[in-house]
Design an enzyme around this catalytic site. Sequence first.
Site, PDB file in Angstrom:
ATOM      1  CB  ALA A   1      -0.918  -0.004   1.220  1.00  0.00           C
TER       2      ALA A   1
ATOM      3  CD  GLU B   1       0.410  -0.563  -7.452  1.00  0.00           C
ATOM      4  OE1 GLU B   1      -0.124  -0.273  -8.543  1.00  0.00           O
ATOM      5  OE2 GLU B   1       1.532  -1.084  -7.356  1.00  0.00           O
TER       6      GLU B   1
ATOM      7  CB  SER C   1       2.023   7.158  -2.951  1.00  0.00           C
ATOM      8  OG  SER C   1       1.479   7.265  -1.658  1.00  0.00           O
TER       9      SER C   1
ATOM     10  CB  CYS D   1      -5.124   5.055   4.603  1.00  0.00           C
ATOM     11  SG  CYS D   1      -3.430   4.879   4.064  1.00  0.00           S
TER      12      CYS D   1
ATOM     13  CD  GLU E   1       5.377   9.066  -0.026  1.00  0.00           C
ATOM     14  OE1 GLU E   1       6.205   8.271   0.449  1.00  0.00           O
ATOM     15  OE2 GLU E   1       4.377   8.702  -0.689  1.00  0.00           O
TER      16      GLU E   1
END
Length: 414
Positions: A249, A252, A254, A363, A372
């Site tokens: 997670a 993938e 992001s 999440c 990010e």
Amino acid sequence: MPDAPTSPATGIPIPVPEWPMPRGEGCPFDPPPALRALTAEKPLARVRIWDGSTPWIVTGHAAQRTLLADPRVSVDERLPGFPHWHAGMAASAPHHPRSVFNSDAPEHTRYRRIMTGPFTFKRVEALRPTIQKITDDLVDKMLAGPNPADLVEALALPLPTLMISELLGVPYEDHDFFQENAARGIAHNATAEESMRNFAELNGYLVRLVERKIAEPADDALSDIAARVTAGDIDVAEAAMMGMGLLVAGHETSANMISLATVALLEHPEQLALLRGTDDPKVVAGAVDELLRYLGIIHGGQRRIATADIEIGGEVIRAGEGIVVELFSANRDAAVFPDPDLLDLHRANARHHNAFGFGIHQCVGQQLARVELQIVYGTLFRRIPTLALAAPLDEIEFKHDRLAYGVYVLPVTW
């Protein structure tokens, strides 16, 4: 398998649309037309998935938040009637150790407490200089290389992969292995054999890493998790499952968000100008939330199952019936977001989106993802003000066949 719904008045079966639904040929950022029609009728309806079962699909923003906060709604993928994404998921589910991803409270609470340490607001904020340096280094490398370039290969995929690898303590040189296995595992058409093989390979890799961290701990999140094995709080299989979930997670979604949002911004130059023209962190943060709202990365829906009868939206979800929580449609709910199909980086309530889920299962790594994205969008268009697509939009291949939506290749020029 739940019976197909019938009309109370006539007993005749009611037509049930297939899920997932194809997106339209127009705007690649919009929900499928059939999903729009379903959403307009009511917040809950039935859909038919790969195994012929007819779980409920929940499209309304308010209904989603109500159900995602309801303890009668379970993530236990081993329960009969659970609406798995595909045959491969159904085949591998009985072999998955318990973790935050497939357990409910109070068991879930114990697992989540172990996993949240590296992802607190304070610890993620401390990573900003590292994320900024990685972003700048990747942009430098792209600018020094061929023009046009593939933004997925140059920036969108390596940035989150480098970050989650460093955070977890996973050797980055192994990235081809875990990226390929992760990509195969989230394909819509993954077979039982493929899913079992991918799970076995990734799980074996993480088991070996956890065992190495137990023997030789380092300053990383996987060592922290491994320490809980040493303390007897969890076993190696549970620790490996936690690491696998974070690793997959963590890169993938992001990666897809970076590339897909870049396309969206380049297709909305007036909104891109607002982002490029500011150095206000609050404006950039708001822009990230609006992009998370506007773009549907998880377009297969979160999967749940009812453990008791639940009355909601004029319907009754019976115990043992599957639930598909379609986050994308909730983020385009006009009752919450006026002009929902409009990308508006100044949208005041964009942070109310459901992109990261809601409730106790939202999440774990959302703070890292936000930082990010803030750094990437705040850097990429400032450093390369002439960035443009190097191919027409209709020639870009979107990931219609994956559970995480994005693009396979993004040719850009400057």
